[in-house]
Design an enzyme around this catalytic site. Structure first.
Site, PDB file in Angstrom:
ATOM      1  N   SER A 145       0.878  -1.176   0.000  1.00 50.22           N
ATOM      2  CA  SER A 145       0.000   0.000   0.000  1.00 50.22           C
ATOM      3  C   SER A 145       0.911   1.219   0.000  1.00 50.22           C
ATOM      4  O   SER A 145       2.088   1.113   0.386  1.00 50.22           O
ATOM      5  CB  SER A 145      -0.820   0.004   1.301  1.00 50.22           C
ATOM      6  OG  SER A 145      -1.424   1.273   1.508  1.00 50.22           O
ATOM      7  N   TYR A 158      -2.313  -1.223  10.604  1.00 52.75           N
ATOM      8  CA  TYR A 158      -2.269  -1.402   9.137  1.00 52.75           C
ATOM      9  C   TYR A 158      -0.942  -0.877   8.587  1.00 52.75           C
ATOM     10  O   TYR A 158      -0.256  -1.561   7.821  1.00 52.75           O
ATOM     11  CB  TYR A 158      -3.450  -0.655   8.512  1.00 52.75           C
ATOM     12  CG  TYR A 158      -3.580  -0.825   7.005  1.00 52.75           C
ATOM     13  CD1 TYR A 158      -4.078  -2.009   6.468  1.00 52.75           C
ATOM     14  CD2 TYR A 158      -3.238   0.205   6.131  1.00 52.75           C
ATOM     15  CE1 TYR A 158      -4.224  -2.171   5.090  1.00 52.75           C
ATOM     16  CE2 TYR A 158      -3.376   0.058   4.758  1.00 52.75           C
ATOM     17  CZ  TYR A 158      -3.877  -1.133   4.245  1.00 52.75           C
ATOM     18  OH  TYR A 158      -4.013  -1.279   2.875  1.00 52.75           O
TER      19      TYR A 158
HETATM   20  P1  NAI Z   1     -11.087  -6.447  -0.162  1.00 61.57           P
HETATM   21  O1  NAI Z   1     -11.633  -6.327   1.211  1.00 61.57           O
HETATM   22  O2  NAI Z   1     -12.025  -6.558  -1.311  1.00 61.57           O
HETATM   23  O3  NAI Z   1     -10.059  -7.670  -0.271  1.00 61.57           O
HETATM   24  C1  NAI Z   1      -9.387  -8.256   0.795  1.00 61.57           C
HETATM   25  C2  NAI Z   1      -9.523  -9.740   0.646  1.00 61.57           C
HETATM   26  O4  NAI Z   1      -8.727 -10.401   1.625  1.00 61.57           O
HETATM   27  C3  NAI Z   1     -10.975 -10.217   0.846  1.00 61.57           C
HETATM   28  O5  NAI Z   1     -11.325 -11.063  -0.226  1.00 61.57           O
HETATM   29  C4  NAI Z   1     -10.910 -10.985   2.150  1.00 61.57           C
HETATM   30  O6  NAI Z   1     -11.856 -12.049   2.213  1.00 61.57           O
HETATM   31  C5  NAI Z   1      -9.486 -11.499   2.124  1.00 61.57           C
HETATM   32  N1  NAI Z   1      -8.991 -11.885   3.445  1.00 61.57           N
HETATM   33  C6  NAI Z   1      -9.087 -11.199   4.609  1.00 61.57           C
HETATM   34  N2  NAI Z   1      -8.504 -11.892   5.606  1.00 61.57           N
HETATM   35  C7  NAI Z   1      -8.026 -13.048   5.054  1.00 61.57           C
HETATM   36  C8  NAI Z   1      -7.330 -14.172   5.557  1.00 61.57           C
HETATM   37  N3  NAI Z   1      -6.983 -14.253   6.857  1.00 61.57           N
HETATM   38  N4  NAI Z   1      -7.018 -15.181   4.694  1.00 61.57           N
HETATM   39  C9  NAI Z   1      -7.356 -15.110   3.382  1.00 61.57           C
HETATM   40  N5  NAI Z   1      -8.006 -14.053   2.854  1.00 61.57           N
HETATM   41  C10 NAI Z   1      -8.328 -13.038   3.676  1.00 61.57           C
HETATM   42  O7  NAI Z   1     -10.150  -5.169  -0.358  1.00 61.57           O
HETATM   43  P2  NAI Z   1      -9.049  -4.819  -1.456  1.00 61.57           P
HETATM   44  O8  NAI Z   1      -9.005  -3.350  -1.533  1.00 61.57           O
HETATM   45  O9  NAI Z   1      -9.247  -5.587  -2.691  1.00 61.57           O
HETATM   46  O10 NAI Z   1      -7.707  -5.277  -0.719  1.00 61.57           O
HETATM   47  C11 NAI Z   1      -6.724  -6.121  -1.298  1.00 61.57           C
HETATM   48  C12 NAI Z   1      -5.347  -5.732  -0.807  1.00 61.57           C
HETATM   49  O11 NAI Z   1      -5.018  -4.445  -1.338  1.00 61.57           O
HETATM   50  C13 NAI Z   1      -5.208  -5.628   0.710  1.00 61.57           C
HETATM   51  O12 NAI Z   1      -3.964  -6.170   1.110  1.00 61.57           O
HETATM   52  C14 NAI Z   1      -5.215  -4.129   0.942  1.00 61.57           C
HETATM   53  O13 NAI Z   1      -4.515  -3.755   2.111  1.00 61.57           O
HETATM   54  C15 NAI Z   1      -4.514  -3.642  -0.309  1.00 61.57           C
HETATM   55  N6  NAI Z   1      -4.744  -2.243  -0.613  1.00 61.57           N
HETATM   56  C16 NAI Z   1      -5.992  -1.781  -0.954  1.00 61.57           C
HETATM   57  C17 NAI Z   1      -6.183  -0.445  -1.229  1.00 61.57           C
HETATM   58  C18 NAI Z   1      -7.511   0.114  -1.611  1.00 61.57           C
HETATM   59  O14 NAI Z   1      -7.645   1.361  -1.660  1.00 61.57           O
HETATM   60  N7  NAI Z   1      -8.526  -0.679  -1.903  1.00 61.57           N
HETATM   61  C19 NAI Z   1      -5.072   0.509  -1.168  1.00 61.57           C
HETATM   62  C20 NAI Z   1      -3.805  -0.068  -0.815  1.00 61.57           C
HETATM   63  C21 NAI Z   1      -3.666  -1.397  -0.545  1.00 61.57           C
END
Ligand code: NAI
Length: 257
Positions: A145, A158
């Site tokens: 991130s 985070y």
């Molecule tokens: P999201 O909430 O759609 O995706 C996160 C995913 O991780 C979900 O599918 C969730 O079920 C899964 N997850 C959570 N805990 C878990 C575990 N213990 N084992 C397996 N899966 C698990 O959100 P997003 O935005 O797609 O996030 C994806 C990545 O991108 C994350 O690492 C987040 O920190 C990073 N990110 C997102 C940003 C944004 O603005 N959306 C910005 C910077 C980084």
């Protein structure tokens, strides 16, 4: 196609950036293990598998695993090896966040966030790395991130987790380069996904975020998936130990006077 015949795992691939990434890798010719967290995400993960197989040419499987659990991660990697004959792309995307003032942060919240974002990345890197080292090498792409380097009040666990992923990536890149393994972070800015529901549901908060972005809008998951596909491909063969920032210019601090 950038990734014909490659064997990939994408964690947290039932939604958001992980889903877009799994689908993009499939369209680039990779076979993809679509990891999902729990029964709650199972139907969404199966939809991602169906969409990958329908679009082709990559094949897909769905595997439940909590990335913070060593035995789950070992099983996920083993199931992928059985299905596809190896693993040569590991995308550590699963992540969680919670807004809490630092002084009110419980040890439980701290450990939950570190366990998923940092320990989860470590376990998947280690288990997939063992397979890559014993095969023809590979690429590990971590979804960090902009908060691997921008402090964010209210999100200390985070930021600590993503900062940890930065040095884990840099150290792993040095240690694993002789084994033919590249390690890269992708640092998204603000992207339209469920993790940002609290911003997307509040027009004022959304406007405030957009003002922080020179390009003037939040990013789409597909714009991050494109960076992952490139980083994982042979086009990036000389790229390791670095972070690719994909943030619409957010880290230029446009509101700083
Ligand atoms: P999201 O909430 O759609 O995706 C996160 C995913 O991780 C979900 O599918 C969730 O079920 C899964 N997850 C959570 N805990 C878990 C575990 N213990 N084992 C397996 N899966 C698990 O959100 P997003 O935005 O797609 O996030 C994806 C990545 O991108 C994350 O690492 C987040 O920190 C990073 N990110 C997102 C940003 C944004 O603005 N959306 C910005 C910077 C980084």
């Amino acid at each position: 196609m950038l990734l014909e015949g490659r064997k990939a795992i994408v964690t947290g691939a039932s939604s958001g950036i992980g889903k877009a990434t799994a689908e993009r890798l499939g369209r680039e010719g990779a076979n993809v293990c679509v990891n999902y967290y729990s029964d709650k995400e199972q139907a969404d993960a199966h939809e991602v598998v169906t969409s990958i197989e329908r679009a082709g040419p990559g094949r897909a499987i769905a595997v439940q695993a909590d990335v913070g659990s060593e035995t789950d991660v070992e099983r996920m990697v083993a199931e992928t090896v059985t299905a596809f004959g190896g693993v040569d792309i590991m995308v550590n995307n699963a992540g969680i966040e919670k807004q809490i003032p630092l002084l009110d942060t419980s040890q439980e919240d701290w450990e939950r966030i570190l366990r998923t974002n940092l320990t989860g990345t470590f376990l998947c890197l280690r288990e997939a790395g063992k397979v890559m080292a014993g095969g023809g090498g590979g690429v590990i792409v971590n979804m960090s991130s902009v908060h691997e380097f921008i402090p964010w009040p209210g999100f200390a666990p985070y930021c600590a987790s993503k900062g940890g992923v930065k040095l884990l990536m840099e150290t792993a890149a040095r240690e694993l380069a002789p084994k033919g393994i590249r390690v890269v972070n992708i640092a998204p800015g603000a992207i339209v996904t469920p993790i940002n529901k609290f911003v997307l549901d509040d027009p004022e908060a959304k406007h405030a975020v957009e003002e922080e972005i020179p390009i003037g809008r939040m990013g789409e998951p597909g714009e991050i998936a494109a960076a992952v596909a490139w980083a994982a491909s042979g086009e990036a063969s000389y790229v390791t130990g670095t972070t690719i920032v994909v943030d619409g210019g957010m880290s230029l601090y446009p509101k700083f006077v």
